[in-house]
Design an enzyme around this catalytic site. Structure first.
Site, short mmCIF file in Angstrom:
data_model
loop_
_atom_site.label_atom_id
_atom_site.label_comp_id
_atom_site.label_asym_id
_atom_site.label_seq_id
_atom_site.Cartn_x
_atom_site.Cartn_y
_atom_site.Cartn_z
N MET A 1 47.41 -24.98 -28.60
CA MET A 1 48.06 -25.38 -27.33
C MET A 1 49.26 -26.28 -27.62
O MET A 1 49.21 -27.08 -28.55
CB MET A 1 47.08 -26.17 -26.47
CG MET A 1 45.78 -25.45 -26.20
SD MET A 1 44.70 -26.48 -25.23
CE MET A 1 43.21 -25.48 -25.27
N ASP B 1 37.36 -14.87 -22.15
CA ASP B 1 37.41 -16.24 -22.67
C ASP B 1 37.39 -17.25 -21.53
O ASP B 1 38.29 -17.25 -20.68
CB ASP B 1 38.72 -16.37 -23.48
CG ASP B 1 38.89 -17.73 -24.13
OD1 ASP B 1 37.97 -18.57 -24.06
OD2 ASP B 1 39.97 -17.95 -24.73
N HIS C 1 44.46 -17.78 -30.49
CA HIS C 1 44.85 -17.68 -29.07
C HIS C 1 45.98 -18.68 -28.86
O HIS C 1 45.75 -19.88 -28.80
CB HIS C 1 43.61 -18.00 -28.21
CG HIS C 1 43.88 -18.04 -26.75
ND1 HIS C 1 42.94 -18.52 -25.85
CD2 HIS C 1 44.95 -17.66 -26.02
CE1 HIS C 1 43.44 -18.44 -24.63
NE2 HIS C 1 44.65 -17.93 -24.70
N HIS D 1 37.37 -18.21 -33.12
CA HIS D 1 38.45 -18.25 -32.12
C HIS D 1 39.15 -19.60 -32.21
O HIS D 1 38.52 -20.66 -32.11
CB HIS D 1 37.84 -18.04 -30.74
CG HIS D 1 38.82 -17.94 -29.62
ND1 HIS D 1 39.48 -16.78 -29.30
CD2 HIS D 1 39.23 -18.86 -28.72
CE1 HIS D 1 40.26 -16.99 -28.26
NE2 HIS D 1 40.14 -18.25 -27.88
N SER E 1 34.55 -20.56 -30.08
CA SER E 1 35.83 -21.27 -29.98
C SER E 1 35.68 -22.67 -30.57
O SER E 1 34.89 -23.48 -30.10
CB SER E 1 36.25 -21.37 -28.51
OG SER E 1 37.17 -22.42 -28.37
N ASP F 1 42.05 -22.00 -30.62
CA ASP F 1 42.87 -22.24 -29.44
C ASP F 1 44.02 -23.17 -29.78
O ASP F 1 43.83 -24.37 -30.01
CB ASP F 1 42.01 -22.87 -28.33
CG ASP F 1 41.03 -21.86 -27.77
OD1 ASP F 1 41.49 -20.85 -27.23
OD2 ASP F 1 39.80 -22.09 -27.89
N MET G 1 41.51 -14.08 -19.40
CA MET G 1 41.10 -15.48 -19.25
C MET G 1 40.21 -15.59 -18.01
O MET G 1 40.62 -15.22 -16.91
CB MET G 1 42.32 -16.39 -19.06
CG MET G 1 43.09 -16.69 -20.33
SD MET G 1 42.12 -17.25 -21.74
CE MET G 1 41.36 -18.75 -21.12
N MET H 1 48.35 -20.60 -26.84
CA MET H 1 48.69 -21.08 -25.50
C MET H 1 49.94 -21.92 -25.64
O MET H 1 49.93 -23.15 -25.47
CB MET H 1 47.51 -21.88 -24.92
CG MET H 1 46.39 -20.98 -24.44
SD MET H 1 44.85 -21.85 -24.24
CE MET H 1 44.22 -21.74 -25.91
#
Ligand code: DX5
Ligand code: ZN
Length: 216
Positions: A37, A175, A66, A33, A8, A35, A137, A68
């Site tokens: 957000m 994760d 991913h 990966h 990540s 992330d 998660m 979020m």
């Protein structure tokens, strides 16, 4: 099956992402990966499209995004244009999850469903056959470097049962708080892909750590 390893980027050195991507390219990592957000769905903001646009041409590994964010379906086309391989959307963020998964696949990406720690696996009963992956998660999303929630292992095992029962092809990703110890336990419970942030990027030799994780 040997696990797939997805480092990540959230725990990487943001002042030198080019070198971090080069390290991941050289390493035995399978995916990158990412992330993403929005500061609304989770209490943090990470990075967005301009950063991914700069990184994508440098990265030789498939990119696992991913999301979020609230209403991630708004971003399907933009992620597809950036060359994202797997788009993970949170169950909790999608009022029309079945449609969203179909749209992701129509755009040519793989579709993943992510479950927060409090969301039961049983809610996937009628949608697991529409997903290419389910991401469990094992911390509350929003930050790297948190402590693994042990109950996640039970969820992985229950998800594996559901996948087998339904004859689904979905892979299981986990994760949050993954290191060699929790990663091994997750694989034993049925996980196929390990996301690893803190434990890789704070280790003295991240490339070697990725290689050790690959041997789990
Ligand atoms: C948390 C992110 C994770 C995070 C994992 O919201 O989804 O991908 O970067 O980092 P570690 O491995 O440090 O828990
Ligand atoms: Zn993540």
């Amino acid at each position: 099956m040997t696990p797939l390893i997805a480092p990540s980027l959230l725990s990487a050195n943001f002042a030198d992402l080019q070198s971090e991507i080069a390290m991941i390219n050289r390493s035995e990592a399978d995916w990158l990966h990412l992330d993403i957000m929005d500061g609304v769905f989770v209490p943090n903001i990470s990075f967005g499209f301009p950063v991914i646009k700069s990184l994508a041409p440098l990265c030789t590994k498939p990119m696992d995004a991913h999301l979020m964010v609230c209403r991630p379906e708004k971003f399907i086309d933009r992620l597809q244009a950036l060359g994202i391989y797997m788009m993970n959307v949170h169950y909790e963020a999608c009022p029309h999850l079945h449609r969203t998964l179909a749209q992701i696949k129509e755009a040519g990406m793989k579709a993943g469903i992510t479950l927060n720690p409090h969301t039961p696996v049983s809610l996937l009963e009628d949608v697991v056959n529409d997903a290419d992956m389910v991401l469990i998660m094992s911390v509350n999303p929003g930050f790297g470097g948190q402590k693994f929630i042990p109950h996640s292992l039970e969820k992985v095992a229950r998800l594996k049962e559901l996948i087998l029962k339904k004859n689904s092809h979905a892979l299981i990703e986990i994760d949050g708080g993954i290191n060699e110890e929790t990663g091994k336990a997750a694989i034993e419970a049925g996980a196929d892909i390990l996301v690893v942030g803190h434990s890789v990027f704070t280790s003295p030799n991240p490339e070697e750590t990725l290689s050790r994780l690959k041997q789990l």
